[in-house]
Write a protein that holds these residues in place. Structure first.
Motif, PDB file in Angstrom:
ATOM      1  N   GLU A  25     -24.208   5.422  23.583  1.00  0.00           N
ATOM      2  CA  GLU A  25     -25.474   4.850  24.074  1.00  0.00           C
ATOM      3  C   GLU A  25     -25.573   3.355  23.767  1.00  0.00           C
ATOM      4  O   GLU A  25     -26.155   2.591  24.544  1.00  0.00           O
ATOM      5  CB  GLU A  25     -26.675   5.589  23.494  1.00  0.00           C
ATOM      6  N   GLU A  28     -23.331   1.592  26.300  1.00  0.00           N
ATOM      7  CA  GLU A  28     -24.002   1.568  27.597  1.00  0.00           C
ATOM      8  C   GLU A  28     -25.081   0.491  27.638  1.00  0.00           C
ATOM      9  O   GLU A  28     -25.269  -0.178  28.667  1.00  0.00           O
ATOM     10  CB  GLU A  28     -24.610   2.928  27.909  1.00  0.00           C
ATOM     11  N   GLN A  29     -25.800   0.310  26.539  1.00  0.00           N
ATOM     12  CA  GLN A  29     -26.822  -0.734  26.486  1.00  0.00           C
ATOM     13  C   GLN A  29     -26.212  -2.126  26.622  1.00  0.00           C
ATOM     14  O   GLN A  29     -26.738  -2.988  27.329  1.00  0.00           O
ATOM     15  CB  GLN A  29     -27.602  -0.636  25.169  1.00  0.00           C
ATOM     16  N   LEU A  31     -23.318  -2.855  28.042  1.00  0.00           N
ATOM     17  CA  LEU A  31     -22.813  -2.998  29.407  1.00  0.00           C
ATOM     18  C   LEU A  31     -23.939  -3.255  30.402  1.00  0.00           C
ATOM     19  O   LEU A  31     -23.793  -4.052  31.338  1.00  0.00           O
ATOM     20  CB  LEU A  31     -22.027  -1.747  29.810  1.00  0.00           C
ATOM     21  N   GLU A  32     -25.067  -2.591  30.204  1.00  0.00           N
ATOM     22  CA  GLU A  32     -26.195  -2.802  31.113  1.00  0.00           C
ATOM     23  C   GLU A  32     -26.759  -4.205  30.966  1.00  0.00           C
ATOM     24  O   GLU A  32     -27.167  -4.828  31.954  1.00  0.00           O
ATOM     25  CB  GLU A  32     -27.284  -1.755  30.847  1.00  0.00           C
ATOM     26  N   ARG A  35     -24.549  -6.349  32.993  1.00  0.00           N
ATOM     27  CA  ARG A  35     -24.804  -6.144  34.424  1.00  0.00           C
ATOM     28  C   ARG A  35     -26.064  -6.867  34.883  1.00  0.00           C
ATOM     29  O   ARG A  35     -26.141  -7.362  36.011  1.00  0.00           O
ATOM     30  CB  ARG A  35     -24.916  -4.647  34.724  1.00  0.00           C
ATOM     31  N   LEU A  36     -27.047  -6.961  34.005  1.00  0.00           N
ATOM     32  CA  LEU A  36     -28.329  -7.565  34.353  1.00  0.00           C
ATOM     33  C   LEU A  36     -28.367  -9.071  34.134  1.00  0.00           C
ATOM     34  O   LEU A  36     -29.365  -9.711  34.442  1.00  0.00           O
ATOM     35  CB  LEU A  36     -29.452  -6.911  33.535  1.00  0.00           C
TER      36      LEU A  36
END
Length: 211
Positions: A25, A28-29, A31-32, A35-36
């Protein structure tokens, strides 16, 4: 901890603990957040490869000055930029924007044509250099996001990009490697840097206010 406290906490970790894995998790944070992040004209002209395969990371370590963080981290991020801007890549970006926002505009069409004309007429090396700069914006966001998640990281330019591109078959994907970012947890008893004070230029020699 506040954001500034987390940034004070972070450093370019020199020795990571191979027995400690970053929870999915948290990865994923991070990576997000990448992405943003911002990119020129919203094109996002790079990709992030997340490598957990040990055998592949051993190959990368061999062409990256034998830096142990590459294999001792739990996740290795590879930022890979577009090798050039193409009409297809630019059009896909604008088409996605129009689909998500559910409208087209004359101003958007004019800007699309401006980029198509300007970017596709440049040589590939100039375009790659521009795309690589965008990848570094993503790297900066990743460093901040990792610090926020209390995950250690080490940005790395010390590797053979041609060899890495071959290992990861990036040329076939129209990509070129830019920078590495291992994610893991510090091995405090073996990291010579951990107890040294953070050194940064003082604000008065770094920030100029123009009023």
């Amino acid at each position: 901890m506040s954001l500034i406290e987390n940034l004070q906490w972070r450093y370019a970790t020199k020795k990571m603990d191979p027995t400690k894995a970053v929870p999915q998790e948290k990865v994923e944070q991070i990576l997000e957040a990448i992405r943003l992040t911002a990119s020129s004209s919203g094109l996002q002209p790079y990709e992030v490869l997340v490598i957990t395969n040990k055998a592949i990371r051993e190959k990368i370590k061999a062409i990256a000055w034998d830096q142990t963080q590459i294999v001792d981290s739990s996740h290795l991020l590879v930022f890979a930029a577009w090798d050039t801007y193409t009409a297809d890549r630019i059009n896909q970006s604008f088409d996605m924007t129009e689909k998500i926002r559910n409208f087209k505009s004359e101003a958007g069409d004019i800007y699309r044509q401006k980029l198509l004309s300007g970017y596709t007429s440049r040589d590939a090396e100039t375009n790659y250099t521009h795309a690589a700069k965008q990848a570094y914006i993503g790297l900066g966001t990743a460093l901040i996001a990792a610090a926020y998640e209390q995950v250690d990281s080490t940005p790395m330019e010390g590797f053979d990009p041609v060899a890495l591109d071959e290992i990861l078959n990036l040329k076939e994907k129209g990509l070129r490697s830019v920078v590495l970012l291992p994610l893991g947890y510090r091995k405090a008893d073996e990291d010579w840097l951990i107890n040294l004070k953070k050194v940064r230029r003082p604000k008065e020699n770094f920030i100029t206010w123009i009023e």
